[in-house]
Motif scaffolding. Structure first.
Motif, mmCIF file in Angstrom:
data_model
loop_
_atom_site.group_PDB
_atom_site.id
_atom_site.type_symbol
_atom_site.label_atom_id
_atom_site.label_comp_id
_atom_site.label_asym_id
_atom_site.label_seq_id
_atom_site.Cartn_x
_atom_site.Cartn_y
_atom_site.Cartn_z
ATOM 1 N N UNK A 101 105.256 16.934 65.415
ATOM 2 C CA UNK A 101 104.311 16.546 64.374
ATOM 3 C C UNK A 101 102.900 16.469 64.944
ATOM 4 N N UNK A 102 101.929 16.911 64.174
ATOM 5 C CA UNK A 102 100.529 16.815 64.579
ATOM 6 C C UNK A 102 100.017 15.416 64.242
ATOM 7 N N UNK A 103 99.445 14.752 65.225
ATOM 8 C CA UNK A 103 98.957 13.386 65.074
ATOM 9 C C UNK A 103 97.444 13.376 64.940
ATOM 10 N N UNK A 104 96.948 12.602 63.988
ATOM 11 C CA UNK A 104 95.512 12.467 63.761
ATOM 12 C C UNK A 104 95.018 11.230 64.500
ATOM 13 N N UNK A 105 94.012 11.396 65.356
ATOM 14 C CA UNK A 105 93.463 10.291 66.140
ATOM 15 C C UNK A 105 91.954 10.233 65.938
ATOM 16 N N UNK A 106 91.446 9.066 65.603
ATOM 17 C CA UNK A 106 90.004 8.878 65.462
ATOM 18 C C UNK A 106 89.406 8.670 66.846
ATOM 19 N N UNK A 107 88.294 9.338 67.133
ATOM 20 C CA UNK A 107 87.617 9.204 68.408
ATOM 21 C C UNK A 107 86.563 8.101 68.383
ATOM 22 N N UNK A 108 85.928 7.885 69.514
ATOM 23 C CA UNK A 108 84.893 6.848 69.632
ATOM 24 C C UNK A 108 83.763 7.084 68.637
ATOM 25 N N UNK A 109 83.260 8.321 68.580
ATOM 26 C CA UNK A 109 82.145 8.613 67.668
ATOM 27 C C UNK A 109 82.583 8.482 66.214
ATOM 28 N N UNK A 110 83.844 8.776 65.946
ATOM 29 C CA UNK A 110 84.360 8.603 64.607
ATOM 30 C C UNK A 110 84.397 7.140 64.211
ATOM 31 N N UNK A 111 84.825 6.281 65.146
ATOM 32 C CA UNK A 111 84.853 4.848 64.888
ATOM 33 C C UNK A 111 83.444 4.324 64.594
ATOM 34 N N UNK A 112 82.474 4.776 65.389
ATOM 35 C CA UNK A 112 81.083 4.358 65.197
ATOM 36 C C UNK A 112 80.592 4.804 63.828
ATOM 37 N N UNK A 113 80.910 6.042 63.477
ATOM 38 C CA UNK A 113 80.475 6.599 62.194
ATOM 39 C C UNK A 113 81.065 5.809 61.028
ATOM 40 N N UNK A 114 82.349 5.475 61.121
ATOM 41 C CA UNK A 114 82.992 4.711 60.054
ATOM 42 C C UNK A 114 82.357 3.326 59.909
ATOM 43 N N UNK A 115 82.055 2.684 61.030
ATOM 44 C CA UNK A 115 81.455 1.346 60.989
ATOM 45 C C UNK A 115 80.083 1.384 60.321
ATOM 46 N N UNK A 166 89.096 12.585 77.739
ATOM 47 C CA UNK A 166 87.892 11.813 77.405
ATOM 48 C C UNK A 166 88.157 10.319 77.597
ATOM 49 N N UNK A 167 88.502 9.954 78.810
ATOM 50 C CA UNK A 167 88.935 8.580 79.071
ATOM 51 C C UNK A 167 87.873 7.547 78.696
ATOM 52 N N UNK A 168 86.632 7.761 79.128
ATOM 53 C CA UNK A 168 85.584 6.777 78.866
ATOM 54 C C UNK A 168 85.367 6.584 77.368
ATOM 55 N N UNK A 169 85.372 7.693 76.624
ATOM 56 C CA UNK A 169 85.173 7.574 75.186
ATOM 57 C C UNK A 169 86.325 6.816 74.531
ATOM 58 N N UNK A 170 87.544 7.067 74.994
ATOM 59 C CA UNK A 170 88.679 6.343 74.437
ATOM 60 C C UNK A 170 88.628 4.864 74.827
ATOM 61 N N UNK A 177 99.557 3.322 73.364
ATOM 62 C CA UNK A 177 99.328 4.517 72.557
ATOM 63 C C UNK A 177 100.407 5.557 72.818
ATOM 64 N N UNK A 178 100.853 6.228 71.759
ATOM 65 C CA UNK A 178 101.837 7.295 71.911
ATOM 66 C C UNK A 178 101.265 8.474 72.677
ATOM 67 N N UNK A 179 99.933 8.566 72.724
ATOM 68 C CA UNK A 179 99.294 9.732 73.340
ATOM 69 C C UNK A 179 98.633 9.408 74.678
ATOM 70 N N UNK A 180 99.069 8.334 75.337
ATOM 71 C CA UNK A 180 98.384 7.916 76.556
ATOM 72 C C UNK A 180 98.471 8.943 77.683
ATOM 73 N N UNK A 181 99.525 9.752 77.690
ATOM 74 C CA UNK A 181 99.716 10.702 78.790
ATOM 75 C C UNK A 181 99.147 12.088 78.502
ATOM 76 N N UNK A 182 98.534 12.244 77.343
ATOM 77 C CA UNK A 182 97.977 13.544 76.975
ATOM 78 C C UNK A 182 96.843 13.329 75.993
ATOM 79 N N UNK A 183 96.212 14.404 75.593
ATOM 80 C CA UNK A 183 95.160 14.296 74.599
ATOM 81 C C UNK A 183 93.913 13.624 75.133
ATOM 82 N N UNK A 184 93.157 12.931 74.262
ATOM 83 C CA UNK A 184 91.857 12.378 74.661
ATOM 84 C C UNK A 184 91.905 11.330 75.758
ATOM 85 N N UNK A 185 93.045 10.625 75.906
ATOM 86 C CA UNK A 185 93.116 9.650 76.999
ATOM 87 C C UNK A 185 93.042 10.342 78.353
#
Length: 293
Positions: free
Chosen positions: A105-119, A203-207, A192-200
């Protein structure tokens, strides 16, 4: 030259006569065709400042650059793209959001900039930002009746990462800040389910900064709509007509662990889709299953 071209044409005709067809489409081509087919429905979900052609192009590039996504179910891939469209976030290099594989399954993850934008969309926040902190920086903070935070980054050789903080300034002059040491960030990362792959991993600092911002959300004057949008972080759509489901649902139902953070990951009940849209999505899904796309 004419003889050479005639030879090529003859060869093609002979291949056709033998029943030889063009090579079947690649997974990327199939996904591209699927996104193109669904472009009108995706466009309905987009805010006015976003372009459907750009979003589908960026989404396809994101999927192509992660081969594991090619093995994910098509409905979940489209579901992740639809989530990006609905939240007005672009997947990929900008760091607004990510699409990563979680099993099939494809998982949708909000990034740091996305969180800022939503706020910022809440209308009550004047500015919000986050920064990483390193061992050679000049850094101090304190909570209490007179909270204070001071940070002067080292000009050279900043050393090891030791934590991150987030600050929000409100329109009424108030503010809120939170600091989280690396040890706490690592604990939350492992949830996180994605700690071993993806943005973690990429893009560790951003996460890390996103983790602090998300933790601070509960103290911010933001709307229910923004909270519902943020709740779509780390969710999957099993099919293109279903609601986003947190990848942590099993843990919540079984043990209730990590309630403080996971509670914010659970998608809030959404309203009924616009009349006709659900039928169109189901129709396209059926066409794909029948091999017509």
């Amino acid at each position: 030259m004419a003889v050479k071209n005639e030879g090529k044409l003859t060869s093609k005709l002979q291949d056709k006569a033998k029943g030889t067809n063009v090579a079947p489409p690649t997974p990327a081509q199939t996904i591209g065709a699927y996104l193109q087919k669904m472009a009108p429905e995706i466009e309905k979900a987009l805010p006015k400042h976003m372009d459907v052609d750009r979003l589908t192009r960026i989404s396809l590039t994101t999927i192509r650059t992660n081969p594991a996504l090619m093995n994910c179910s098509m409905p979940s891939l489209l579901g992740a793209v639809m989530q990006a469209a609905q939240l007005g976030l672009e997947p990929g290099l900008l760091g607004h959001c990510y699409i990563i594989p979680y099993g099939k399954e494809a998982t949708f993850i909000i990034g740091y900039k996305g969180m800022i934008d939503l706020a910022r969309r809440s209308g009550n926040i004047k500015s919000i930002y986050a920064h990483p902190v390193y061992e050679n920086d000049e850094f101090s903070y304190k909570y209490g009746l007179n909270p204070d935070l001071q940070h002067t980054p080292a000009m050279k050789e900043r050393g090891e990462f030791i934590g991150a903080y987030a600050v929000a300034h409100f329109n009424d002059g108030g503010y809120q800040f939170e600091f989280m040491p690396k040890e706490e960030i690592e604990k939350r990362k492992l949830r996180s389910k994605s700690y071993s792959k993806g943005p973690w991993q990429t893009d560790y600092e951003e996460m890390a900064m996103k983790t602090v911002v998300r933790h601070m959300f509960k103290f911010l004057p933001i709307s229910i709509e923004v909270m519902q949008s943020m709740a779509q972080d780390e969710t999957v759509r099993k099919d293109i007509t279903s609601e986003p489901k947190s990848v942590y649902s099993d843990e919540i139902e079984a043990e209730g662990v990590f309630a403080e953070d996971i509670r914010m990951d659970e998608p809030a009940p959404a309203g009924k889709q616009p009349e006709g849209e659900e039928d169109e999505l189901a129709k396209v899904a059926k066409e794909f299953d029948e091999g017509k796309l």
